[in-house]
Design a protein around this motif. Structure first.
Motif: not given
Length: 199
Positions: A14-24, A123-137, A142-143
């Motif tokens: 929520t800080d306007s001095s930062f810019r974000g890029v996300s993916g999964s 990190s969102i567990p989908i099953s015991d050996n599967k994870t959905l990794l959500y990331w945001k930088i 470089w705004m």
């Protein structure tokens, strides 16, 4: 339960001095292994292309427990000459904050002069050996949108490097003994998670 962690977003969100890029990305590994890999300060130098094999070890490590589900390690690190820290921040040494926020969030902040890059993951567990990794930088440099392209490419390259390690190392080692001072964040995460899962 008053100790249940709320859904977490970093202050940069929520800080306007930062810019974000996300993916999964879907990773064929247990979510706890993914979390521990993200908290492993030693693998940076040996796994990632931005790591420095000449000066691989972090220095001045300190851990702080912020509350019953949130811990932070702070250390200093010398990145190699091709990194954002060197090229944009113009520094030889960076300060890194590496945090876990239960149940499955991590933050890595890199301070290089006036530039700050924050990598937030869930990190969102989908099953015991599967994870959905959500990331945001988040970044305060470089705004313009053109910077998003480079940051995304760097993150995708970093994740590919991490996945190769997770496939080959982490499933077996997650229950192994780790006791160097560089493993402090992982040890604290394990302990805190154990208390969280078995109150």
């Amino acid at each position: 339960n008053k100790d249940s962690p709320p859904i977490f977003f970093p202050p940069e969100h929520t800080d306007s001095s930062f810019r974000g890029v996300s993916g999964s990305v879907l990773i064929n590994t247990n979510y706890l292994s993914v979390c521990e890999n993200l908290l492993d300060m030693l693998h940076i130098s040996y796994v990632h292309s931005f790591g420095s094999r000449n000066t691989p070890l972090p220095s001045s490590i300190a851990f702080e427990k912020l509350n019953s589900y949130h811990g932070r390690s702070t250390f200093h690190y010398r990145p190699n000459s091709n990194t954002i820290s060197r090229k944009v921040g113009h520094v030889n040494e960076v300060r890194v904050e590496n945090e876990f926020i239960l149940p499955t969030n991590t933050i890595t902040r890199v301070f290089a002069g006036d530039t700050i890059k924050t990598v937030f993951t869930r990190s969102i567990p989908i099953s015991d050996n599967k994870t959905l990794l959500y990331w945001k930088i988040y970044r305060n440099f470089w705004m313009h949108p053109f910077g998003d392209y480079f940051i995304r490419k760097l993150m995708e390259k970093t994740i590919k490097e991490d996945i190769s390690i997770l496939k080959n190392v982490y499933p077996e080692s997650r229950h192994g003994v780790i006791k160097t001072k560089y493993d402090r964040t992982i040890l604290e995460f394990r302990k805190t998670m154990e208390e969280y899962l078995n109150p």
